[in-house]
Design a protein around this motif. Structure first.
Motif, PDB file in Angstrom:
ATOM      1  N   ASN A 178      17.871   0.242  68.096  1.00  0.00           N
ATOM      2  CA  ASN A 178      17.587   1.585  67.594  1.00  0.00           C
ATOM      3  C   ASN A 178      17.027   1.507  66.176  1.00  0.00           C
ATOM      4  O   ASN A 178      17.489   0.698  65.355  1.00  0.00           O
ATOM      5  CB  ASN A 178      18.866   2.431  67.612  1.00  0.00           C
ATOM      6  CG  ASN A 178      18.576   3.907  67.517  1.00  0.00           C
ATOM      7  OD1 ASN A 178      18.187   4.413  66.458  1.00  0.00           O
ATOM      8  ND2 ASN A 178      18.783   4.633  68.612  1.00  0.00           N
ATOM      9  N   TRP A 179      16.040   2.343  65.878  1.00  0.00           N
ATOM     10  CA  TRP A 179      15.425   2.320  64.551  1.00  0.00           C
ATOM     11  C   TRP A 179      16.425   2.656  63.447  1.00  0.00           C
ATOM     12  O   TRP A 179      16.258   2.225  62.298  1.00  0.00           O
ATOM     13  CB  TRP A 179      14.240   3.288  64.494  1.00  0.00           C
ATOM     14  CG  TRP A 179      13.012   2.751  65.164  1.00  0.00           C
ATOM     15  CD1 TRP A 179      12.432   3.192  66.322  1.00  0.00           C
ATOM     16  CD2 TRP A 179      12.215   1.650  64.724  1.00  0.00           C
ATOM     17  NE1 TRP A 179      11.331   2.429  66.629  1.00  0.00           N
ATOM     18  CE2 TRP A 179      11.162   1.479  65.658  1.00  0.00           C
ATOM     19  CE3 TRP A 179      12.280   0.789  63.627  1.00  0.00           C
ATOM     20  CZ2 TRP A 179      10.201   0.482  65.522  1.00  0.00           C
ATOM     21  CZ3 TRP A 179      11.317  -0.203  63.491  1.00  0.00           C
ATOM     22  CH2 TRP A 179      10.299  -0.349  64.424  1.00  0.00           C
ATOM     23  N   SER A 180      17.477   3.393  63.774  1.00  0.00           N
ATOM     24  CA  SER A 180      18.475   3.751  62.757  1.00  0.00           C
ATOM     25  C   SER A 180      19.202   2.525  62.214  1.00  0.00           C
ATOM     26  O   SER A 180      19.741   2.554  61.105  1.00  0.00           O
ATOM     27  CB  SER A 180      19.491   4.737  63.340  1.00  0.00           C
ATOM     28  OG  SER A 180      20.215   4.155  64.414  1.00  0.00           O
ATOM     29  N   GLU A 181      19.193   1.420  62.963  1.00  0.00           N
ATOM     30  CA  GLU A 181      19.847   0.189  62.520  1.00  0.00           C
ATOM     31  C   GLU A 181      19.060  -0.525  61.429  1.00  0.00           C
ATOM     32  O   GLU A 181      19.593  -1.409  60.754  1.00  0.00           O
ATOM     33  CB  GLU A 181      20.045  -0.758  63.708  1.00  0.00           C
ATOM     34  CG  GLU A 181      20.939  -0.207  64.812  1.00  0.00           C
ATOM     35  CD  GLU A 181      21.037  -1.154  65.981  1.00  0.00           C
ATOM     36  OE1 GLU A 181      21.596  -2.257  65.810  1.00  0.00           O
ATOM     37  OE2 GLU A 181      20.530  -0.816  67.071  1.00  0.00           O
ATOM     38  N   VAL A 182      17.803  -0.130  61.241  1.00  0.00           N
ATOM     39  CA  VAL A 182      16.966  -0.780  60.230  1.00  0.00           C
ATOM     40  C   VAL A 182      16.319   0.251  59.296  1.00  0.00           C
ATOM     41  O   VAL A 182      15.264   0.008  58.707  1.00  0.00           O
ATOM     42  CB  VAL A 182      15.871  -1.657  60.890  1.00  0.00           C
ATOM     43  CG1 VAL A 182      16.496  -2.879  61.541  1.00  0.00           C
ATOM     44  CG2 VAL A 182      15.049  -0.850  61.897  1.00  0.00           C
TER      45      VAL A 182
ATOM     46  N   ILE B  27      18.843  -5.648  68.277  1.00  0.00           N
ATOM     47  CA  ILE B  27      18.704  -4.388  67.539  1.00  0.00           C
ATOM     48  C   ILE B  27      17.878  -3.473  68.423  1.00  0.00           C
ATOM     49  O   ILE B  27      16.725  -3.773  68.741  1.00  0.00           O
ATOM     50  CB  ILE B  27      18.008  -4.596  66.171  1.00  0.00           C
ATOM     51  CG1 ILE B  27      18.892  -5.437  65.252  1.00  0.00           C
ATOM     52  CG2 ILE B  27      17.691  -3.251  65.522  1.00  0.00           C
ATOM     53  CD1 ILE B  27      18.248  -5.749  63.906  1.00  0.00           C
TER      54      ILE B  27
ATOM     55  N   GLN C 164      15.532  -9.467  61.232  1.00  0.00           N
ATOM     56  CA  GLN C 164      15.562  -8.165  61.899  1.00  0.00           C
ATOM     57  C   GLN C 164      14.505  -8.090  63.001  1.00  0.00           C
ATOM     58  O   GLN C 164      14.782  -7.600  64.095  1.00  0.00           O
ATOM     59  CB  GLN C 164      15.348  -7.045  60.881  1.00  0.00           C
ATOM     60  CG  GLN C 164      16.539  -6.784  59.983  1.00  0.00           C
ATOM     61  CD  GLN C 164      16.233  -5.808  58.866  1.00  0.00           C
ATOM     62  OE1 GLN C 164      15.121  -5.781  58.331  1.00  0.00           O
ATOM     63  NE2 GLN C 164      17.208  -4.970  58.510  1.00  0.00           N
TER      64      GLN C 164
END
Length: 269
Positions: free
Chosen positions: A126-130, A124, A115
């Protein structure tokens, strides 16, 4: 508060009269300089011998040791064979982790190496992806020539070949900070930023992420469980003055290695 000693400006380093006769000159990695300054201060207090430490970056430190403009060079990345002369000796004086650090307000506490690599590649975004907020990730990296950057790129597989040359795979949109201090400042002031710094430089202004579920701690580095780690290297020529060799001996002594541990790094002796 730790006393920072012996920092020269670039102009001061070139001006020979400003450097006391017999002074041990040390330059290179800003990450290594953090602990080297403390070692130098302790050495000076016990021997009355002067040591000047300058943080110029690993590549500059390697060149300085090679061409003799500094008695000792500092690197926080592995040395390439063509960067050395037959007389140059590499000495691992400590081991350090590289912490992936985020703002204190960021709810993300753990990422995998994959990640982190994808974040730095720009895959990646956007923080929403992790598992974080639905906010764009602000990627922060070190400058070219930084040993921390070189080690981070190598460990995280952030390099690629173009026409036979190795180049960075870090997204060109990344913000660039010179030195651990600037990276810390950027991340501490931006709730959506991620940066990487020497583990020994981590403080309460930001959070060091766990990686693959393993906390970024000295004990985990020593055990081999935390994988984002690198050596701190001192470079010295065989014909260096006895004063420089004496300082290296102090660093590798029980007292010197005790200071390494006290400063949050992993001793090698």
């Amino acid at each position: 508060m730790k006393k920072v000693i012996g920092l020269l400006t670039a102009v001061g380093l070139m001006a020979a009269p400003l450097v006391q006769a017999g002074t041990v000159t040390v330059s290179g990695s800003t990450s290594v300089a953090h602990v080297m300054e403390v070692l130098a201060e302790n050495y000076q207090n016990t021997t009355n011998k002067n040591v000047e430490v300058q943080g110029t970056g690993s590549s500059a430190g390697i060149r300085a040791a090679k061409d003799g403009t500094s008695m000792i060079g500092m690197s926080s990345r592995n040395i390439k064979p063509n960067e050395l002369t037959p007389k140059t000796k590499e000495i691992v004086i400590a081991r350090d982790g590289i912490a992936a650090a985020v703002n204190k307000a960021n709810p993300v506490k753990d990422l995998t190496q994959e990640q982190i690599s994808k974040i730095y590649r720009g895959e990646i975004k956007n923080w929403s992806e992790v598992g974080g907020e639905a906010r764009p990730i602000v990627v922060v990296t070190r400058e070219n020539g930084s040993g921390t950057r070189g080690a981070f790129e190598e460990i995280m597989q952030l390099q690629r070949k173009v026409n036979g040359h190795t180049v960075t795979a870090i997204t060109p949109s990344a913000q660039v900070g010179n030195g651990n201090g600037m990276i810390k400042t950027i991340v501490a002031n931006n709730p959506y930023a991620i940066g990487y710094i020497s583990l020994g430089s981590v403080d309460d202004s930001l959070n060091a992420l766990s990686v693959n579920g393993v906390a970024a701690t000295g004990s985990n580095i020593a055990a081999g469980d935390y994988q984002i780690a690198r050596p701190f290297i001192a470079l010295i020529n065989e014909d260096a003055p006895a004063t420089a060799k004496s300082f290296i001996e102090f660093i590798m002594s029980a007292d010197g290695q005790g200071i390494v541990a006290e400063e949050g790094y992993i001793r090698v002796q």
